[in-house]
Design a protein around this motif. Sequence first.
Motif, PDB file in Angstrom:
ATOM      1  N   LYS A  46       0.818  -1.224   0.000  1.00 16.34           N
ATOM      2  CA  LYS A  46       0.000   0.000   0.000  1.00 16.34           C
ATOM      3  C   LYS A  46       0.850   1.272   0.000  1.00 16.34           C
ATOM      4  CE  LYS A  46      -4.031  -2.117   2.010  1.00 16.34           C
ATOM      5  NZ  LYS A  46      -5.350  -1.844   2.553  1.00 16.34           N
ATOM      6  N   ASP A  47       2.162   1.135   0.240  1.00 19.10           N
ATOM      7  CA  ASP A  47       3.041   2.308   0.158  1.00 19.10           C
ATOM      8  C   ASP A  47       3.297   2.736  -1.287  1.00 19.10           C
ATOM      9  OD1 ASP A  47       3.426   2.491   2.936  1.00 19.10           O
ATOM     10  OD2 ASP A  47       4.996   0.945   2.865  1.00 19.10           O
ATOM     11  N   ILE A  48       3.021   1.855  -2.227  1.00 16.14           N
ATOM     12  CA  ILE A  48       3.286   2.174  -3.637  1.00 16.14           C
ATOM     13  C   ILE A  48       2.239   3.172  -4.126  1.00 16.14           C
ATOM     14  CG2 ILE A  48       3.353   1.218  -5.985  1.00 16.14           C
ATOM     15  CD1 ILE A  48       5.746   0.420  -4.187  1.00 16.14           C
ATOM     16  N   ASP A  49       2.698   4.328  -4.620  1.00 15.43           N
ATOM     17  CA  ASP A  49       1.746   5.299  -5.163  1.00 15.43           C
ATOM     18  C   ASP A  49       2.049   5.671  -6.616  1.00 15.43           C
ATOM     19  OD1 ASP A  49       3.974   6.799  -4.714  1.00 15.43           O
ATOM     20  OD2 ASP A  49       3.030   8.262  -3.386  1.00 15.43           O
ATOM     21  N   GLY A  50       2.953   4.905  -7.228  1.00 18.96           N
ATOM     22  CA  GLY A  50       3.210   5.070  -8.657  1.00 18.96           C
ATOM     23  C   GLY A  50       3.554   3.712  -9.252  1.00 18.96           C
ATOM     24  N   VAL A  51       3.114   3.444 -10.464  1.00 19.64           N
ATOM     25  CA  VAL A  51       3.453   2.169 -11.108  1.00 19.64           C
ATOM     26  C   VAL A  51       3.631   2.410 -12.600  1.00 19.64           C
ATOM     27  CG1 VAL A  51       1.018   1.481 -11.347  1.00 19.64           C
ATOM     28  CG2 VAL A  51       2.798  -0.263 -11.441  1.00 19.64           C
ATOM     29  N   ILE A  52       4.690   1.806 -13.153  1.00 22.32           N
ATOM     30  CA  ILE A  52       4.945   1.903 -14.593  1.00 22.32           C
ATOM     31  C   ILE A  52       4.979   0.477 -15.139  1.00 22.32           C
ATOM     32  CG2 ILE A  52       6.425   2.818 -16.404  1.00 22.32           C
ATOM     33  CD1 ILE A  52       7.525   4.833 -14.415  1.00 22.32           C
ATOM     34  N   PRO A  53       3.805  -0.061 -15.489  1.00 20.95           N
ATOM     35  CA  PRO A  53       3.774  -1.440 -15.996  1.00 20.95           C
ATOM     36  C   PRO A  53       4.511  -1.546 -17.322  1.00 20.95           C
ATOM     37  CG  PRO A  53       1.557  -0.641 -15.450  1.00 20.95           C
ATOM     38  CD  PRO A  53       2.476   0.545 -15.457  1.00 20.95           C
ATOM     39  N   PHE A  54       5.112  -2.692 -17.593  1.00 20.01           N
ATOM     40  CA  PHE A  54       5.758  -2.946 -18.885  1.00 20.01           C
ATOM     41  C   PHE A  54       4.706  -2.748 -19.968  1.00 20.01           C
ATOM     42  CE2 PHE A  54       7.638  -5.852 -22.159  1.00 20.01           C
ATOM     43  CZ  PHE A  54       8.782  -5.113 -22.370  1.00 20.01           C
ATOM     44  N   PHE A  55       5.053  -2.006 -21.012  1.00 23.03           N
ATOM     45  CA  PHE A  55       4.023  -1.545 -21.965  1.00 23.03           C
ATOM     46  C   PHE A  55       3.308  -2.698 -22.652  1.00 23.03           C
ATOM     47  CE2 PHE A  55       7.288  -2.695 -24.771  1.00 23.03           C
ATOM     48  CZ  PHE A  55       6.734  -2.847 -26.029  1.00 23.03           C
ATOM     49  N   ALA A  56       3.992  -3.805 -22.808  1.00 25.75           N
ATOM     50  CA  ALA A  56       3.354  -4.929 -23.509  1.00 25.75           C
ATOM     51  C   ALA A  56       3.107  -6.084 -22.549  1.00 25.75           C
ATOM     52  CB  ALA A  56       4.233  -5.380 -24.666  1.00 25.75           C
ATOM     53  N   GLY A  57       2.967  -5.770 -21.286  1.00 24.09           N
ATOM     54  CA  GLY A  57       2.768  -6.820 -20.304  1.00 24.09           C
ATOM     55  C   GLY A  57       1.309  -7.142 -20.108  1.00 24.09           C
ATOM     56  N   SER A  58       1.082  -8.105 -19.259  1.00 19.05           N
ATOM     57  CA  SER A  58      -0.294  -8.552 -19.064  1.00 19.05           C
ATOM     58  C   SER A  58      -1.006  -7.735 -17.998  1.00 19.05           C
ATOM     59  CB  SER A  58      -0.286 -10.007 -18.625  1.00 19.05           C
ATOM     60  OG  SER A  58       0.443 -10.103 -17.417  1.00 19.05           O
ATOM     61  N   ALA A  59      -0.259  -6.985 -17.190  1.00 21.63           N
ATOM     62  CA  ALA A  59      -0.887  -6.261 -16.086  1.00 21.63           C
ATOM     63  C   ALA A  59      -0.878  -4.768 -16.359  1.00 21.63           C
ATOM     64  CB  ALA A  59      -0.160  -6.561 -14.780  1.00 21.63           C
ATOM     65  N   VAL A  60      -1.957  -4.117 -15.993  1.00 20.36           N
ATOM     66  CA  VAL A  60      -2.054  -2.665 -16.109  1.00 20.36           C
ATOM     67  C   VAL A  60      -2.170  -2.091 -14.699  1.00 20.36           C
ATOM     68  CG1 VAL A  60      -3.071  -2.722 -18.408  1.00 20.36           C
ATOM     69  CG2 VAL A  60      -4.555  -2.821 -16.396  1.00 20.36           C
ATOM     70  N   ALA A  61      -2.171  -0.765 -14.609  1.00 18.60           N
ATOM     71  CA  ALA A  61      -2.182  -0.121 -13.293  1.00 18.60           C
ATOM     72  C   ALA A  61      -3.333  -0.640 -12.428  1.00 18.60           C
ATOM     73  CB  ALA A  61      -2.277   1.394 -13.467  1.00 18.60           C
ATOM     74  N   GLU A  62      -4.476  -0.867 -13.045  1.00 17.30           N
ATOM     75  CA  GLU A  62      -5.634  -1.330 -12.281  1.00 17.30           C
ATOM     76  C   GLU A  62      -5.341  -2.635 -11.534  1.00 17.30           C
ATOM     77  OE1 GLU A  62      -9.388  -1.065 -14.099  1.00 17.30           O
ATOM     78  OE2 GLU A  62     -10.334  -2.457 -12.708  1.00 17.30           O
ATOM     79  N   ASP A  63      -4.542  -3.503 -12.166  1.00 19.12           N
ATOM     80  CA  ASP A  63      -4.216  -4.775 -11.499  1.00 19.12           C
ATOM     81  C   ASP A  63      -3.433  -4.552 -10.214  1.00 19.12           C
ATOM     82  OD1 ASP A  63      -5.349  -6.679 -13.374  1.00 19.12           O
ATOM     83  OD2 ASP A  63      -3.822  -5.962 -14.765  1.00 19.12           O
ATOM     84  N   PHE A  64      -2.581  -3.529 -10.231  1.00 19.75           N
ATOM     85  CA  PHE A  64      -1.797  -3.262  -9.021  1.00 19.75           C
ATOM     86  C   PHE A  64      -2.668  -2.612  -7.954  1.00 19.75           C
ATOM     87  CE2 PHE A  64       1.126  -3.954 -12.386  1.00 19.75           C
ATOM     88  CZ  PHE A  64       2.063  -4.774 -11.803  1.00 19.75           C
ATOM     89  N   ILE A  65      -3.605  -1.779  -8.374  1.00 19.50           N
ATOM     90  CA  ILE A  65      -4.544  -1.179  -7.419  1.00 19.50           C
ATOM     91  C   ILE A  65      -5.364  -2.281  -6.745  1.00 19.50           C
ATOM     92  CG2 ILE A  65      -6.614   0.259  -7.241  1.00 19.50           C
ATOM     93  CD1 ILE A  65      -5.458   1.928  -9.602  1.00 19.50           C
ATOM     94  N   THR A  66      -5.884  -3.193  -7.561  1.00 22.15           N
ATOM     95  CA  THR A  66      -6.804  -4.194  -7.000  1.00 22.15           C
ATOM     96  C   THR A  66      -6.070  -5.303  -6.261  1.00 22.15           C
ATOM     97  OG1 THR A  66      -6.848  -5.309  -9.143  1.00 22.15           O
ATOM     98  CG2 THR A  66      -8.624  -3.768  -8.685  1.00 22.15           C
ATOM     99  N   ASN A  67      -4.891  -5.694  -6.723  1.00 26.24           N
ATOM    100  CA  ASN A  67      -4.170  -6.755  -6.015  1.00 26.24           C
ATOM    101  C   ASN A  67      -3.540  -6.261  -4.715  1.00 26.24           C
ATOM    102  OD1 ASN A  67      -3.810  -9.528  -7.573  1.00 26.24           O
ATOM    103  ND2 ASN A  67      -3.956  -7.900  -9.106  1.00 26.24           N
ATOM    104  N   PHE A  68      -3.079  -5.026  -4.720  1.00 34.08           N
ATOM    105  CA  PHE A  68      -2.367  -4.517  -3.545  1.00 34.08           C
ATOM    106  C   PHE A  68      -3.260  -3.668  -2.647  1.00 34.08           C
ATOM    107  CE2 PHE A  68       1.953  -4.506  -6.007  1.00 34.08           C
ATOM    108  CZ  PHE A  68       1.931  -5.892  -6.001  1.00 34.08           C
TER     109      PHE A  68
END
Lengths: 383, 143
Positions: A46-68
Amino acid sequence: MDTLKDKCCVTGIGETAYTRGCNKSPTALQMEASLAAIADAGLTPKDIDGVIPFFAGSAVAEDFITNFGIEDLRYSVTAPMGGASCVAAIQSAAAAITAGIATHVLLPLGRTGYSGTRAPARVAAFPQFRIVGEFEMPYGAVAPVQLYAPMARRHMEIYGTTSKQFAEISVTTRDHAILNGNAVMTKPITIEDHQTSRMISDPFRLFDCSVESDGGAAIVISGADRARDMRQKPVYVMGVAEGHPDSPSAITQRPDLTVLGLAKAAPRAFEMAGVGLDAIDVAEIYDCFTYTVLCQLEDMGFCAKGEGGGFVEDGALGLDGRLPTNTHGGLLSQSHMAGMNHIVELARQLRGDAGSAQVPDAEVGLVTGYGDMGDGSIAIMRR
Amino acid sequence: MSEPSENRLLPQPTEDSQPFWDALKAHRLDLQTCGDCGALRHYPRPVCPECHSMAVTWTTASGLGSVHSWTVSYQAFHSAFQDCLPIILATVDLEEGVRMNCRLDGVDPEKIEIDLPVEVAFEDVNDEVTLPVFRPRASTGDA
Ligand SMILES: [Zn+2]
């Protein structure tokens, strides 16, 4: 001028096991690596407040919001530069942190390059490959190796570079993978093994090519003021830059096939860092193919254009050589994690945690990214 | 060596590139040309990188060029090319000053070198699509 010099640090690193064959989803792999990096930093998800997903990866910012369960994600972008993306994302993260937009930015990557979709189909789906898709793939240029090969061939024809010089890179990198303990390729190889390995797309033989693999890697970037009080010894980003050749994906648009975007980025990064090439104790250089290491050494100025072949001879890139390079085994032998594993390894070297591959007393090092047939990125870091 | 099978990755023309593909069907290699400054460009795109004009005309190329670089692929990476290995892919400098990637046929891979003179031929893949392919020039003498 105010720059990003020393404003941010790599504060957390994480990797999954690297394998050829796995039953985890790419999303799960990057969550696993991210959780490891966050724990390494002494943070909670929950300390993470920025995320730069790999552009061609399977996860987008929303995945990090919902998983974490992140309640206030303040920053998310992508850097669509193929294999140059991960290092280019350091620049973006550092800019966001320095501007006060975010505090701890996560750079995650996870992929099933071996078990899932292979490179030709992955690359065909990149928006930046639209031109290649329309004007080159119909003729049979389907895989990246077929577009990198003409660059290497031109270099060989003009400068006399040889396949045996490529082999030097292949063998040294394998030697380093064997020391790593988390590498998919663990059997020693010789120059002879390289020279007799299957021709894939001339001049590239099998052992000139990186290894499709499954796994995840992630890093956390934080402001230098906070990093000093965090769990790990901070690794400072001294200089960082990205550079684009005149046409990144379509190699026909480039005046000189043997010059990459890194040639533009490297002088900017070194100027920001305030150090010269002679300060570099260890280099993690994007190695989708052997030749790409040789070409980037030239583009950074470690030797003149055309002299990369001679530079890499006689174990120059080994742990006892003049420029210890890809000390983890790189994409060629550790794992193809699009270079996130290169950043992880540089941080490890500068913390002094690289085990039997440790470059003694490594103080300053660099990591490069290389993607889309020529995009370049570079970060210079210090302990 | 046989021809690639028909399930190959066929081009999906866009509004910008349709005239290029239409010309190939008529066995012409047409290059997009700036309607203002006259600069030639390939691949087709909406804006002239020299003067930023969006006016477009087309120029039929001589079809003559020379090899800038090349690769000989021994792995197909797509089933369509499985039966025509090895494939030679050449980066060709056209006499008009633009460069294109294309298949090169009718030459021993050992005989390819930088500046090898080549000329375009046309391969009718089906009723809809014709692709360019380069071959060594029939005559490179002083005719
Ligand atoms: Zn113009």
